[in-house]
Design a protein around this motif. Sequence first.
Motif, PDB file in Angstrom:
ATOM      1  N   SER A 192     -42.839 -46.957 -41.022  1.00  0.00           N
ATOM      2  CA  SER A 192     -42.005 -48.425 -40.728  1.00  0.00           C
ATOM      3  C   SER A 192     -40.730 -47.528 -39.697  1.00  0.00           C
ATOM      4  CB  SER A 192     -41.490 -48.839 -41.566  1.00  0.00           C
ATOM      5  OG  SER A 192     -41.106 -48.068 -42.839  1.00  0.00           O
ATOM      6  N   ARG A 237     -41.495 -54.135 -27.543  1.00  0.00           N
ATOM      7  CA  ARG A 237     -41.961 -53.612 -28.730  1.00  0.00           C
ATOM      8  C   ARG A 237     -41.898 -54.783 -29.742  1.00  0.00           C
ATOM      9  NH1 ARG A 237     -42.603 -48.061 -29.205  1.00  0.00           N
ATOM     10  NH2 ARG A 237     -44.313 -47.409 -30.443  1.00  0.00           N
ATOM     11  N   ASN A 238     -42.578 -54.800 -30.780  1.00  0.00           N
ATOM     12  CA  ASN A 238     -42.616 -55.462 -31.786  1.00  0.00           C
ATOM     13  C   ASN A 238     -42.980 -54.541 -33.322  1.00  0.00           C
ATOM     14  OD1 ASN A 238     -43.220 -56.892 -34.274  1.00  0.00           O
ATOM     15  ND2 ASN A 238     -44.190 -58.525 -33.279  1.00  0.00           N
ATOM     16  N   GLU A 239     -41.522 -54.911 -33.275  1.00  0.00           N
ATOM     17  CA  GLU A 239     -41.846 -53.523 -34.655  1.00  0.00           C
ATOM     18  C   GLU A 239     -42.136 -53.436 -35.408  1.00  0.00           C
ATOM     19  OE1 GLU A 239     -40.862 -50.321 -35.277  1.00  0.00           O
ATOM     20  OE2 GLU A 239     -40.803 -49.826 -33.448  1.00  0.00           O
ATOM     21  N   THR A 240     -42.510 -54.263 -35.792  1.00  0.00           N
ATOM     22  CA  THR A 240     -43.658 -55.276 -37.454  1.00  0.00           C
ATOM     23  C   THR A 240     -44.846 -54.971 -37.134  1.00  0.00           C
ATOM     24  OG1 THR A 240     -41.745 -57.442 -37.849  1.00  0.00           O
ATOM     25  CG2 THR A 240     -43.157 -57.403 -38.614  1.00  0.00           C
ATOM     26  N   ALA A 241     -45.509 -55.877 -36.335  1.00  0.00           N
ATOM     27  CA  ALA A 241     -46.671 -55.064 -35.424  1.00  0.00           C
ATOM     28  C   ALA A 241     -47.263 -53.914 -35.893  1.00  0.00           C
ATOM     29  CB  ALA A 241     -46.962 -55.594 -34.777  1.00  0.00           C
ATOM     30  N   ASP A 275     -36.541 -55.502 -31.078  1.00  0.00           N
ATOM     31  CA  ASP A 275     -37.919 -54.929 -32.010  1.00  0.00           C
ATOM     32  C   ASP A 275     -38.095 -55.256 -32.864  1.00  0.00           C
ATOM     33  OD1 ASP A 275     -37.431 -54.013 -29.516  1.00  0.00           O
ATOM     34  OD2 ASP A 275     -37.969 -51.967 -29.833  1.00  0.00           O
ATOM     35  N   ARG A 276     -36.837 -55.249 -34.097  1.00  0.00           N
ATOM     36  CA  ARG A 276     -37.274 -55.439 -35.628  1.00  0.00           C
ATOM     37  C   ARG A 276     -37.489 -56.758 -35.510  1.00  0.00           C
ATOM     38  NH1 ARG A 276     -36.132 -50.587 -35.492  1.00  0.00           N
ATOM     39  NH2 ARG A 276     -36.921 -49.610 -37.737  1.00  0.00           N
ATOM     40  N   GLN A 277     -37.900 -57.480 -34.574  1.00  0.00           N
ATOM     41  CA  GLN A 277     -37.802 -59.155 -35.241  1.00  0.00           C
ATOM     42  C   GLN A 277     -36.717 -59.753 -35.986  1.00  0.00           C
ATOM     43  OE1 GLN A 277     -40.245 -58.373 -32.725  1.00  0.00           O
ATOM     44  NE2 GLN A 277     -41.234 -60.041 -32.935  1.00  0.00           N
ATOM     45  N   THR A 333     -43.528 -56.563 -44.451  1.00  0.00           N
ATOM     46  CA  THR A 333     -44.190 -56.240 -42.538  1.00  0.00           C
ATOM     47  C   THR A 333     -45.177 -56.982 -42.517  1.00  0.00           C
ATOM     48  OG1 THR A 333     -43.234 -53.906 -42.351  1.00  0.00           O
ATOM     49  CG2 THR A 333     -44.847 -54.337 -41.243  1.00  0.00           C
ATOM     50  N   ALA A 334     -45.885 -57.188 -43.161  1.00  0.00           N
ATOM     51  CA  ALA A 334     -47.706 -57.566 -42.924  1.00  0.00           C
ATOM     52  C   ALA A 334     -47.407 -59.395 -43.065  1.00  0.00           C
ATOM     53  CB  ALA A 334     -48.393 -57.735 -43.992  1.00  0.00           C
ATOM     54  N   LEU A 336     -45.425 -60.548 -39.473  1.00  0.00           N
ATOM     55  CA  LEU A 336     -46.148 -60.089 -38.824  1.00  0.00           C
ATOM     56  C   LEU A 336     -46.959 -61.703 -38.720  1.00  0.00           C
ATOM     57  CD1 LEU A 336     -47.472 -59.518 -35.838  1.00  0.00           C
ATOM     58  CD2 LEU A 336     -49.184 -57.733 -37.094  1.00  0.00           C
ATOM     59  N   SER A 350     -45.282 -51.093 -37.554  1.00  0.00           N
ATOM     60  CA  SER A 350     -45.913 -51.124 -38.385  1.00  0.00           C
ATOM     61  C   SER A 350     -46.679 -51.018 -39.442  1.00  0.00           C
ATOM     62  CB  SER A 350     -44.372 -51.617 -39.636  1.00  0.00           C
ATOM     63  OG  SER A 350     -42.930 -51.258 -38.403  1.00  0.00           O
ATOM     64  N   LEU A 351     -47.458 -52.224 -39.399  1.00  0.00           N
ATOM     65  CA  LEU A 351     -47.734 -52.314 -40.072  1.00  0.00           C
ATOM     66  C   LEU A 351     -49.704 -51.281 -39.687  1.00  0.00           C
ATOM     67  CD1 LEU A 351     -49.515 -54.309 -41.789  1.00  0.00           C
ATOM     68  CD2 LEU A 351     -49.705 -56.027 -40.224  1.00  0.00           C
TER      69      LEU A 351
END
Lengths: 343, 343
Positions: free
Chosen positions: A59, A47-51, B119-121, B50-51, B54, A53-54
């Motif tokens: 977060s 999973r992409n946590e960044t997406a 996950d946090r990229q 975050t944005a 992404l 979170s957005l």
Amino acid sequence: MPTLQDVAKLAGVSSATVSRTFNNPELVDFATRSKVTAAIRKSGYTRNETARSLATRSSRTVGILTDTFVSNYFAPILEGASKLLGQYGYYATVAATEHNLSDAESTDSQIRAWRSLIDRQVESIIMLAFMESADLAHLAKEFPKSIVIGTSIDADQHQCITFDHYIGGRLAAEHLLKNGHHNIVMITGPTHKQDSVQRGQGFIDKLKEHDIQLGINQIFIGDYTFQGGRNAMRKIIESGQNPTAVFAQNDDMALGVASECYNAGIAVPKDTSIVGFDNSNLSTVMSPPLTTIDQPLMLMSRAAATLALNISYGRAHQTPLENPQTHFIPTLIERDSVANIRT
Amino acid sequence: MPTLQDVAKLAGVSSATVSRTFNNPELVDFATRSKVTAAIRKSGYTRNETARSLATRSSRTVGILTDTFVSNYFAPILEGASKLLGQYGYYATVAATEHNLSDAESTDSQIRAWRSLIDRQVESIIMLAFMESADLAHLAKEFPKSIVIGTSIDADQHQCITFDHYIGGRLAAEHLLKNGHHNIVMITGPTHKQDSVQRGQGFIDKLKEHDIQLGINQIFIGDYTFQGGRNAMRKIIESGQNPTAVFAQNDDMALGVASECYNAGIAVPKDTSIVGFDNSNLSTVMSPPLTTIDQPLMLMSRAAATLALNISYGRAHQTPLENPQTHFIPTLIERDSVANIRT
DNA sequence: GTTGCCAATGAAAGCGCTTACATTGTATAG
DNA sequence: CTATACAATGTAAGCGCTTTCATTGGCAAC
């Protein structure tokens, strides 16, 4: 990196369904659920946590602001807070300022570190007491979801985990008194730090109640470091006061004092007694083990983390955790660095 | 929280222009630029990382995987790496596993922490050598943008910052030999840790070259902790071997040894000499200061961070930094814990 | 006055998710 | 048999940015 879409295609469902099997599995049929989990496994999806979170505007991360990782005082706090947060599925991210800079640069670096946390959308910030209370208060005002640990900033507005440094100072004095000491000196922390002045005040007040005045000659300015304690002790020795006891306002300095005693051939505690402050890792590791004032950093940091969690839970309308103790009272840990010199 | 859109509206421009004044100010006219900066200030806008992550598919973040913050060995690494990264506008985020668990649980927790970084990229992961090399290798294979610091995992495939523990062991032996010691014991680290076996092997080999066999009775299993060193020293004393020197495979244990000596009335170095390993903060703080093997953690961690940066720069087609030294050679730091007993 | 170029800006798509809402099919009630 | 409800799923908008591409207008060249 495969995305939700990829998984969805692989499983022959919509991405919404995949998302649901992650977040609300009870909403998706058992059969499809297993198709999806198979696809997830097969594609190696993470999973992409960044997406996330957005999309959710949350977060699940709390920031911790410190100035260094290398500290017997801060490290246990980082440890305690981050582990507790982890247990609740939250993530702690710590921002360390660059230190060893000029004042202006260092303020600048503090603000940068702090901003980097906010930019990363942390849901709250736990601030360690490495800067002056006024600065902490200033930041906390800008970002109300702040929690200060180890010192208090002007009261009710903000959340603090506090410790009664004043009583700690009194306890140290009391213990020395009880063991018959009169000729006492004190080594302080940085004078601009509230905790240090409180520790000092408590110590001085208690002594004064027993008619012992701690004059300017009996107070040495330190900086909470080993080397600082050492330097101070050297000055003490040079001053020829031959105190029977020294109160070092933290354990690092107490170790410095002990070290300087060793060099000078002064036996601890026979010739001079030492009491420290914090009950850090160092204190049990010294020889002799250090009599010191316990500051329960683990409990305090966990309390701070709990407060942080409740800030997030509040926003998410989740039922909050039980409110933790926020004010901590010191206790004296008696070990072997103080001699009883009562006649 | 105001967004880019809000700022744009306030400044009377499009959000693209606002974005550009952040990222490519040279593309926007001076006049509008100042309108925009005014609007930013006025609205109290702070960028949503975050944005940004992404949209750009780059987080400017590197993860660090450790098991604890409270360590004289790991803390300097965290410090060094995170500060260097900070200097280049990157952010270090450290994930700590929960330790003190059963083996299975702990592996589980390691994987969870590691996953949370991915996950946090994060753009790369610096892994500290707190687990077995095989496990490290396994993770590094799953996530090739990994850098291991402090130990080497099967070679060329992966990036490592290594340290020659074997030579370190030899150095320790050599120093003891030079000072006339023959009756020597060694306290090891955890036997499953590569660094520990290498330190031990170097020590043993060097001794053997001088016809000193280190038998099973002269080797005590420790665990890299103060208490472990202490326990081992107690056993050594009980064994009645009365060695003239003990080699503790890290400084924490060396301190434990010193502490136990103190309790037993054994003078260091007069009665028994001690050599440690790592040259951690502890070593200068002990009395007497510890003779030990220097492991330049600051340099090593900065090298790891540089490697991490280059991974990101590579992806972004930026010109990479100069490649750092990746293999480090120990040196012996002579202090006062070893006595010369040559006749 | 055209033409072409370039600097400055805007429109809009898209990053990878979540989620409100719409849709479908099936079981239940009447 | 139709109406209703609900469980299971899909559709599509939107989170706050970045960035490609298109548009505009001014200016130099002819």
